[in-house]
Design a protein around this motif. Sequence first.
Motif, short mmCIF file in Angstrom:
data_model
loop_
_atom_site.label_atom_id
_atom_site.label_comp_id
_atom_site.label_asym_id
_atom_site.label_seq_id
_atom_site.Cartn_x
_atom_site.Cartn_y
_atom_site.Cartn_z
N CYS A 30 0.84 -1.19 0.00
CA CYS A 30 0.00 0.00 0.00
C CYS A 30 0.88 1.24 0.00
CB CYS A 30 -0.87 -0.01 1.25
SG CYS A 30 -1.95 1.43 1.46
N ALA A 31 0.35 2.31 -0.58
CA ALA A 31 0.99 3.62 -0.50
C ALA A 31 -0.10 4.64 -0.15
CB ALA A 31 1.65 3.99 -1.82
N ASN A 32 0.11 5.39 0.92
CA ASN A 32 -0.79 6.46 1.30
C ASN A 32 -0.19 7.78 0.86
OD1 ASN A 32 -1.10 4.59 4.18
ND2 ASN A 32 -2.83 4.90 2.83
N LEU A 33 -0.84 8.45 -0.11
CA LEU A 33 -0.39 9.75 -0.57
C LEU A 33 -0.98 10.81 0.35
CD1 LEU A 33 -0.01 7.83 -3.03
CD2 LEU A 33 -0.28 9.84 -4.44
N LEU A 34 -0.10 11.54 1.01
CA LEU A 34 -0.49 12.56 1.98
C LEU A 34 -0.27 13.93 1.37
CD1 LEU A 34 1.61 10.97 4.86
CD2 LEU A 34 -0.79 10.49 4.32
N GLY A 35 -0.78 14.91 2.04
CA GLY A 35 -0.38 16.23 1.63
C GLY A 35 -1.44 17.04 0.92
N PRO A 36 -1.02 18.15 0.45
CA PRO A 36 0.38 18.58 0.38
C PRO A 36 0.96 18.87 1.76
CG PRO A 36 -1.05 20.37 -0.30
CD PRO A 36 -1.93 19.17 -0.07
N VAL A 37 2.27 18.74 1.86
CA VAL A 37 3.00 19.07 3.08
C VAL A 37 3.91 20.24 2.78
CG1 VAL A 37 2.92 16.74 4.04
CG2 VAL A 37 4.83 17.39 2.62
N GLU A 38 4.06 21.10 3.76
CA GLU A 38 4.98 22.23 3.62
C GLU A 38 6.35 21.77 4.09
OE1 GLU A 38 5.54 26.89 4.99
OE2 GLU A 38 3.87 25.72 5.78
N SER A 39 7.36 21.93 3.28
CA SER A 39 8.71 21.51 3.63
C SER A 39 9.61 22.73 3.81
CB SER A 39 9.29 20.62 2.53
OG SER A 39 8.53 19.43 2.42
N LEU A 40 10.28 22.77 4.93
CA LEU A 40 11.31 23.76 5.22
C LEU A 40 12.59 22.96 5.37
CD1 LEU A 40 9.41 25.77 7.98
CD2 LEU A 40 9.52 26.27 5.53
N TYR A 41 13.65 23.34 4.67
CA TYR A 41 14.83 22.50 4.67
C TYR A 41 16.11 23.29 4.49
CZ TYR A 41 14.07 23.11 -0.34
OH TYR A 41 13.85 23.65 -1.58
N GLU A 42 17.20 22.62 4.81
CA GLU A 42 18.55 23.11 4.57
C GLU A 42 19.16 22.16 3.55
OE1 GLU A 42 21.84 25.64 5.28
OE2 GLU A 42 19.89 25.78 6.25
N TRP A 43 19.62 22.67 2.40
CA TRP A 43 20.16 21.82 1.35
C TRP A 43 21.32 22.53 0.68
CZ3 TRP A 43 20.76 17.13 -0.01
CH2 TRP A 43 21.09 16.78 -1.32
N GLN A 44 22.46 21.89 0.67
CA GLN A 44 23.68 22.40 0.05
C GLN A 44 24.00 23.82 0.51
OE1 GLN A 44 22.95 21.67 -4.15
NE2 GLN A 44 23.72 19.57 -3.94
N GLU A 46 22.06 26.10 1.75
CA GLU A 46 21.03 27.13 1.61
C GLU A 46 19.72 26.67 2.21
OE1 GLU A 46 20.61 29.02 -2.15
OE2 GLU A 46 22.73 28.90 -2.61
N ARG A 47 18.99 27.62 2.74
CA ARG A 47 17.68 27.34 3.30
C ARG A 47 16.65 27.41 2.20
NH1 ARG A 47 16.12 28.54 8.87
NH2 ARG A 47 18.03 27.36 9.13
N GLY A 48 15.69 26.49 2.21
CA GLY A 48 14.65 26.48 1.20
C GLY A 48 13.32 26.08 1.78
N GLU A 49 12.30 26.20 0.97
CA GLU A 49 10.96 25.77 1.37
C GLU A 49 10.17 25.43 0.11
OE1 GLU A 49 8.17 29.47 2.09
OE2 GLU A 49 10.02 29.68 3.28
N GLY A 50 9.17 24.61 0.28
CA GLY A 50 8.35 24.23 -0.85
C GLY A 50 7.18 23.37 -0.43
N SER A 51 6.35 23.08 -1.38
CA SER A 51 5.20 22.22 -1.15
C SER A 51 5.49 20.86 -1.80
CB SER A 51 3.95 22.84 -1.78
OG SER A 51 2.83 22.02 -1.57
N GLU A 52 5.30 19.79 -1.05
CA GLU A 52 5.55 18.44 -1.54
C GLU A 52 4.37 17.54 -1.18
OE1 GLU A 52 10.21 17.62 -1.41
OE2 GLU A 52 9.43 18.15 0.57
#
Length: 105
Positions: A30-44, A46-52
Amino acid sequence: MAALVYAPFPDRESAREVAAQLLDEELIGCANLLGPVESLYEWQGERGEGSEIGVLFKTDVTLLERAVARLEALHPYDTPAVLGWKCDAPGAATAAWLGGLTPRD
């Protein structure tokens, strides 16, 4: 024993495609698709954000490593965040269902 895998996706379409492939290969039950979720992250550095779209995949512990590896290979991100873990207290019916998965090679 049951296991879970979590991964965020850039959109619902790619999440559905990967989930369908893992179901076709019988690596998940089974796969439960959730969301959208708001993502706040640190990557390479730099700080970023997005909807996933978050997805929770259900599988058997004997398939956990294969499911994680295949999910990483199919995922549209170059470096996807994929987390898998064993469930300490699955319901008996859920454990029996997921324990019956027989992946296609």
